[in-house]
Design a protein around this motif. Structure first.
Motif, mmCIF file in Angstrom:
data_model
loop_
_atom_site.group_PDB
_atom_site.id
_atom_site.type_symbol
_atom_site.label_atom_id
_atom_site.label_comp_id
_atom_site.label_asym_id
_atom_site.label_seq_id
_atom_site.Cartn_x
_atom_site.Cartn_y
_atom_site.Cartn_z
ATOM 1 N N LEU A 106 0.815 -1.222 0.000
ATOM 2 C CA LEU A 106 0.000 0.000 0.000
ATOM 3 C C LEU A 106 0.850 1.274 0.000
ATOM 4 C CD1 LEU A 106 -2.731 -0.965 2.631
ATOM 5 C CD2 LEU A 106 -2.939 -0.985 0.144
ATOM 6 N N ALA A 107 2.047 1.211 0.562
ATOM 7 C CA ALA A 107 2.869 2.421 0.706
ATOM 8 C C ALA A 107 4.343 2.052 0.691
ATOM 9 C CB ALA A 107 2.520 3.145 2.015
ATOM 10 N N ASP A 108 5.164 3.054 0.377
ATOM 11 C CA ASP A 108 6.605 2.881 0.465
ATOM 12 C C ASP A 108 7.053 3.157 1.898
ATOM 13 O OD1 ASP A 108 6.786 2.312 -2.249
ATOM 14 O OD2 ASP A 108 6.974 4.434 -2.782
ATOM 15 N N VAL A 109 7.628 2.190 2.537
ATOM 16 C CA VAL A 109 8.100 2.322 3.907
ATOM 17 C C VAL A 109 9.587 2.621 3.865
ATOM 18 C CG1 VAL A 109 8.289 1.242 6.175
ATOM 19 C CG2 VAL A 109 6.339 0.700 4.679
ATOM 20 N N THR A 110 9.971 3.841 4.237
ATOM 21 C CA THR A 110 11.374 4.258 4.206
ATOM 22 C C THR A 110 11.740 4.947 5.512
ATOM 23 O OG1 THR A 110 10.772 6.362 3.174
ATOM 24 C CG2 THR A 110 11.399 4.559 1.692
ATOM 25 N N SER A 111 13.042 5.059 5.758
ATOM 26 C CA SER A 111 13.546 5.726 6.961
ATOM 27 C C SER A 111 14.027 7.120 6.584
ATOM 28 C CB SER A 111 14.685 4.912 7.578
ATOM 29 O OG SER A 111 15.209 5.589 8.708
ATOM 30 N N LEU A 112 13.422 8.156 7.153
ATOM 31 C CA LEU A 112 13.772 9.551 6.855
ATOM 32 C C LEU A 112 13.871 10.330 8.170
ATOM 33 C CD1 LEU A 112 11.307 10.234 3.888
ATOM 34 C CD2 LEU A 112 13.757 9.763 3.706
ATOM 35 N N SER A 113 14.627 11.433 8.130
ATOM 36 C CA SER A 113 14.687 12.335 9.288
ATOM 37 C C SER A 113 13.693 13.468 9.081
ATOM 38 C CB SER A 113 16.102 12.896 9.453
ATOM 39 O OG SER A 113 16.472 13.633 8.317
ATOM 40 N N SER A 114 12.964 13.806 10.112
ATOM 41 C CA SER A 114 11.955 14.864 10.024
ATOM 42 C C SER A 114 11.747 15.447 11.413
ATOM 43 C CB SER A 114 10.636 14.315 9.471
ATOM 44 O OG SER A 114 10.111 13.340 10.351
ATOM 45 N N PRO A 115 11.165 16.629 11.506
ATOM 46 C CA PRO A 115 10.908 17.224 12.825
ATOM 47 C C PRO A 115 9.978 16.351 13.658
ATOM 48 C CG PRO A 115 10.606 18.838 11.069
ATOM 49 C CD PRO A 115 10.724 17.510 10.408
ATOM 50 N N ASN A 116 10.333 16.232 14.949
ATOM 51 C CA ASN A 116 9.445 15.447 15.816
ATOM 52 C C ASN A 116 8.204 16.220 16.211
ATOM 53 O OD1 ASN A 116 10.772 17.275 17.364
ATOM 54 N ND2 ASN A 116 11.351 15.870 19.001
ATOM 55 N N THR A 117 8.267 17.567 16.104
ATOM 56 C CA THR A 117 7.074 18.393 16.313
ATOM 57 C C THR A 117 7.039 19.473 15.236
ATOM 58 O OG1 THR A 117 8.269 19.888 17.801
ATOM 59 C CG2 THR A 117 7.086 18.049 18.817
ATOM 60 N N ILE A 118 5.874 19.869 14.849
ATOM 61 C CA ILE A 118 5.681 20.930 13.865
ATOM 62 C C ILE A 118 4.883 22.043 14.527
ATOM 63 C CG2 ILE A 118 4.700 21.563 11.639
ATOM 64 C CD1 ILE A 118 5.133 18.706 10.721
ATOM 65 N N SER A 119 5.535 23.201 14.729
ATOM 66 C CA SER A 119 4.858 24.349 15.342
ATOM 67 C C SER A 119 4.237 25.209 14.252
ATOM 68 C CB SER A 119 5.855 25.178 16.161
ATOM 69 O OG SER A 119 6.461 24.385 17.169
ATOM 70 N N ARG A 120 3.131 25.819 14.602
ATOM 71 C CA ARG A 120 2.436 26.686 13.647
ATOM 72 C C ARG A 120 2.054 27.990 14.327
ATOM 73 N NH1 ARG A 120 0.702 24.146 8.963
ATOM 74 N NH2 ARG A 120 0.931 21.875 8.948
ATOM 75 N N GLU A 121 2.039 29.048 13.514
ATOM 76 C CA GLU A 121 1.586 30.363 13.960
ATOM 77 C C GLU A 121 0.944 31.060 12.768
ATOM 78 O OE1 GLU A 121 3.354 34.496 15.923
ATOM 79 O OE2 GLU A 121 4.508 32.628 16.014
#
Length: 253
Positions: free
Chosen positions: A22-37
């Motif tokens: 169903l999806a491509d399962v890959t290992s990537l680095s990304s922010p653990n939280t996303i802040s918004r304003e």
């Protein structure tokens, strides 16, 4: 990774299928939280300032960023923090200082009923600023909010010395004295009161000025240092400059 790829997903018809179908399962680095304003993503880069003034550091950061960083489309940089409060406080103190000088002038005019005499007394303000600026230059080199409050406090101290001297000159002039005799007698008559008030104020401020590195004195110490420097220059120059200016004004009269 293999366990995630082979994880079974239930289908509506009762069958099962692995996740990697169903999806491509890959290992990537990304922010653990996303802040918004304001409905926009935000990344905060924070820093503390030590050993330098806050406004100078912010100005240097802005210059370096503008010269070396080219932002992609859709990105922008906003600067925030304590320096914003400092800028607002500085603007408020500037307005307060102007209002204080105006009120002092009106009170002086009410006292002497003479614009020129009122301006003579106000000459003490730059005389006090000389000492305050010099002592800041040779100590911390930073004009902080506390130091600015000290400069405003100097206005009242310097004006008091001028009132003592000019009011005595006016009394002696009404008694018939004039010229150098008037200046000498008036200065000697007011020497003790001026020195007494200067010494008592200075002695009370010395402990605060010497304990600038201790916790709790971050505001009191810079203010005390500025008042001490301004008090010294205003007291010494008051007895020299004010008599000369008074003599010039009364001669023209």
């Amino acid at each position: 990774m293999e366990a995630l790829q082979s994880a079974l997903i239930a289908l509506p018809n009762g069958g099962e299928i692995t996740l990697d179908q169903l999806a491509d399962v890959t290992s990537l680095s990304s922010p653990n939280t996303i802040s918004r304003e304001n409905v926009r993503r935000k990344i905060v880069i924070a820093a503390n300032v030590q050993g330098r003034d806050l406004r100078g550091v912010v100005n240097e950061i802005q210059q370096i960023v503008e010269a070396n960083i080219e932002l992609p489309e859709g990105y922008r940089i906003e600067y925030g923090g304590q320096f914003e409060s400092e800028a607002k406080a500085s603007q408020l103190l500037l307005i307060t200082a102007v209002v204080a000088i105006l009120i002092i002038f009106l009170l002086l005019y009410y006292e002497f009923q003479d614009v020129k005499l009122s301006f003579i007394v106000l000459i003490n303000l730059p005389l006090a600023l000389i000492g305050g600026i010099l002592i800041v230059y040779f100590t911390s080199g930073i004009i902080s909010i506390a130091a600015t409050i000290g400069f405003i406090s100097l206005f009242g101290i310097a004006t008091r010395n001028g009132i003592l001297l000019v009011s005595r000159y006016e009394d002696l002039r009404k008694e018939g004295k004039q010229g150098f005799e008037l200046l000498k007698t008036g200065a000697l008559d007011r020497l003790n009161p001026i020195l007494m008030t200067a010494f008592t104020t200075g002695l009370a401020l010395i402990p605060l000025a010497l304990k600038g590195g201790e916790p709790g004195n971050e505001i009191q110490s810079p203010m005390a240092v500025v008042i001490l420097g301004g008090l010294l220059s205003a007291t010494l120059l008051n007895l020299v400059v004010i008599p000369c200016v008074y003599e010039l004004v009364t001669k023209r009269k």
